[in-house]
Design an enzyme around this catalytic site. Structure first.
Site, mmCIF file in Angstrom:
data_model
loop_
_atom_site.group_PDB
_atom_site.id
_atom_site.type_symbol
_atom_site.label_atom_id
_atom_site.label_comp_id
_atom_site.label_asym_id
_atom_site.label_seq_id
_atom_site.Cartn_x
_atom_site.Cartn_y
_atom_site.Cartn_z
ATOM 1 N N PRO A 278 24.416 -35.199 -27.742
ATOM 2 C CG PRO A 278 24.909 -35.916 -29.900
ATOM 3 C CD PRO A 278 24.115 -34.877 -29.148
ATOM 4 N N GLY A 279 27.261 -36.843 -26.337
ATOM 5 C CA GLY A 279 28.682 -36.692 -26.031
ATOM 6 C C GLY A 279 29.397 -37.985 -26.369
ATOM 7 C CB CYS B 131 47.265 -46.533 -2.536
ATOM 8 S SG CYS B 131 48.966 -46.193 -2.938
ATOM 9 C CE1 TYR C 228 30.793 -37.364 -19.812
ATOM 10 C CE2 TYR C 228 30.228 -39.238 -21.210
ATOM 11 C CZ TYR C 228 29.971 -37.953 -20.756
ATOM 12 O OH TYR C 228 28.898 -37.267 -21.257
ATOM 13 N N GLY D 30 22.803 -38.987 -24.153
ATOM 14 C CA GLY D 30 22.705 -40.237 -23.410
ATOM 15 C C GLY D 30 22.756 -41.501 -24.250
HETATM 16 C C1 LIG Z 1 26.387 -35.466 -19.876
HETATM 17 C C2 LIG Z 1 25.285 -34.755 -20.548
HETATM 18 C C3 LIG Z 1 25.020 -35.000 -21.890
HETATM 19 C C4 LIG Z 1 25.780 -36.016 -22.715
HETATM 20 O O1 LIG Z 1 25.585 -37.333 -22.307
HETATM 21 P P1 LIG Z 1 26.181 -38.519 -23.202
HETATM 22 O O2 LIG Z 1 25.796 -39.729 -22.454
HETATM 23 O O3 LIG Z 1 27.655 -38.328 -23.262
HETATM 24 O O4 LIG Z 1 25.557 -38.420 -24.539
HETATM 25 C C5 LIG Z 1 24.029 -34.262 -22.491
HETATM 26 N N1 LIG Z 1 23.306 -33.333 -21.815
HETATM 27 C C6 LIG Z 1 23.530 -33.091 -20.505
HETATM 28 C C7 LIG Z 1 22.723 -32.062 -19.821
HETATM 29 C C8 LIG Z 1 24.524 -33.783 -19.837
HETATM 30 O O5 LIG Z 1 24.728 -33.535 -18.535
#
Ligand SMILES: *Cc1c(COP(=O)(O)O)cnc(C)c1O
Length: 463
Positions: free
Chosen positions: A313-314, A387, A417, A270
């Protein structure tokens, strides 16, 4: 009636509409003497000539740099409190075989949240023990595949999954490690702590229900309890929510320790990044230090040792390494009710390759990258070709006022994303993804063709 502001307060007219600030754009971006931009040493003109637009470009060097930086920031923070951190890259931010291989090579683990994401991770050849499986409604087939592949952790999201996973593991004569996702009731986005209420959303198990479920897990021979998990939200800048969630989790963790081992604590992902000049992310390092301090303090007050930590982290890993290139089609000056003008710049993609503006009111940044311009900056809205009037890519930014048909513009920080939320709306073809590094471009996901679109239509199939 209060009029809608034509632009947000954080956006100011740029002194130089050709600059590419490092906070938002990948580090390996340069402009040559003619003003054309190169990403990872590859000229925009070469990229568009070879791959067309729209085009997702991932700067591999930037990706690897941020993966390492995020990994070591989290690990350093954990070490500071006498622990260590396992880092799972949240694959849903951006997943392809190539990216899983980068993650694998860098020694990070990976999280997936569906059978399809699991299939990509497995196809890339990463050790299944380093995969975590999420999801609030995993199918029997998804659980079966995960257990037989030997994934390192399945995150249980509701009570019914305990029996499902145990039965599957039993049938395969395996012991499946599991975590429990806890709904801590912390509301991250507004920083309002709902001290007693359960949050009205679908993920996780309420704190008060967890001890009984952990007892059940511990009683089953084919499950191994790894510990608690919490993920409070995404694109978070303030650590207050993480800190509050950590306190509540550690309290629960300590309670569970009275009746058995709880080896780990997974604090989710997050961590926010900067998308525009108004964003001021404190960065993963600063946020991680606040979080571990809260964990250490809570462990001290509960009188329990600090557990091993995990994070997911993503966006913080992949977000800034991606840019999207578009060709400008039409440009239209739209007079607003108060006499002001907003220039609508239409591009050859839109909400099918970047849904975040439509879905979350996300605010991106854009620059003209096929040339420099000394044109006076004009307030623009970059829109797609779908559209829908909500088909917006960049809600508020400036571009040179002479931006016109045929120009290439880039949108920053689209690594997370965008590709993964892509669609075929209006039967647009999903764009290719190209990795750039050291002056070379490599296709890592091919673009869709018209034949791909037609191939699923059952009425066109000859039998
Ligand atoms: C989406 C998600 C993440 C990654 O969130 P980021 O905002 O991209 O860091 C981590 N854990 C879970 C369970 C998620 O659903």
């Amino acid at each position: 009636m209060k009029q809608e502001q034509i632009k947000p307060a954080w956006l100011s007219e740029p002194e130089d509409n050709n600059d590419l600030p490092e906070r938002i754009w990948p580090s390996n971006v340069s402009r040559d003497s003619d003003g054309a931009v190169a990403f990872g040493g590859v000229a925009v003109s070469d990229l568009t000539a070879q791959f067309g637009t729209p085009l997702y470009v991932i700067d591999q060097t930037e990706f690897e740099h941020s993966a390492k930086a995020v990994h070591s920031a989290l690990d350093r923070a954990a070490k500071k409190i006498g622990s260590d951190a396992t880092v799972y890259y949240a694959g849903k931010a951006f997943l392809s075989v190539e990216v899983v291989r980068w993650i694998d090579k860098l020694g990070l683990n990976i999280d997936v949240s569906s059978g399809g994401e699991l299939a990509i991770a497995l196809a890339a050849g990463i050790d299944p023990k380093r995969i975590g499986l999420h999801g609030n409604n995993k199918s029997a087939a998804e659980i079966g595949r995960a257990v037989s592949a030997g994934v390192g952790a399945i995150v249980i999201d509701s009570e019914i999954e305990i029996e499902r996973i145990a039965a599957t593991a039993g049938a395969q004569d395996r012991i499946q490690p599991v975590r429990i996702r806890v709904n801590t009731g912390v509301h991250a986005d507004t920083h309002e702590f709902l001290a007693t209420a359960r949050e009205d959303q679908k993920f996780g198990i309420a704190i008060e229900d967890v001890p009984a479920l952990v007892a059940r897990i511990r009683s089953l021979n084919h499950l191994e309890f790894l510990g608690l998990h919490s993920h409070i939200g995404s694109q978070i800048f303030e650590t207050a929510g993480f800190v509050e969630a950590a306190k509540r989790l550690v309290k629960l963790h300590a309670e569970l320790l009275k009746t058995g081992p709880v080896p780990q604590l997974n604090l989710g992902g997050g961590f926010g990044i900067d998308y525009n000049e108004g964003d001021q992310s404190p960065g993963v390092e600063a946020m991680a230090l606040d979080i571990v301090d809260a964990v250490a303090a809570a462990c001290r007050s509960e009188g329990v040792p600090v557990p091993r930590l995990a994070f997911e982290p993503g966006r913080a890993i992949v977000g800034r390494s991606g840019v999207t290139l578009y060709t400008v089609g039409t440009v239209k000056d739209v007079r607003l009710t108060d006499g002001q003008v907003r220039k609508y710049v239409s591009v050859d993609g839109g909400m099918s390759d970047n849904l975040r503006a439509a879905l979350y009111q996300a605010e991106y940044s854009t620059r003209l990258v096929s040339r420099v311009s000394i044109g006076k900056p004009a307030l623009v809205r970059v829109v797609g070709k779908h559209c829908e009037s909500g088909d917006i890519v960049v809600r508020h930014d400036y571009l040179p006022g002479d931006v016109s048909n045929g120009d290439i513009i880039a949108v920053a920080a689209t690594g997370a994303y965008c590709f993964s939320l892509g669609s075929n709306y209006n039967y647009l073809q999903r764009p290719p993804v190209v990795a750039v590094a050291s002056g070379k471009a490599r296709l890592i996901v091919r673009g869709e063709t018209e034949a791909d679109l037609l191939s699923r239509d059952a009425c066109l199939q000859k039998d």
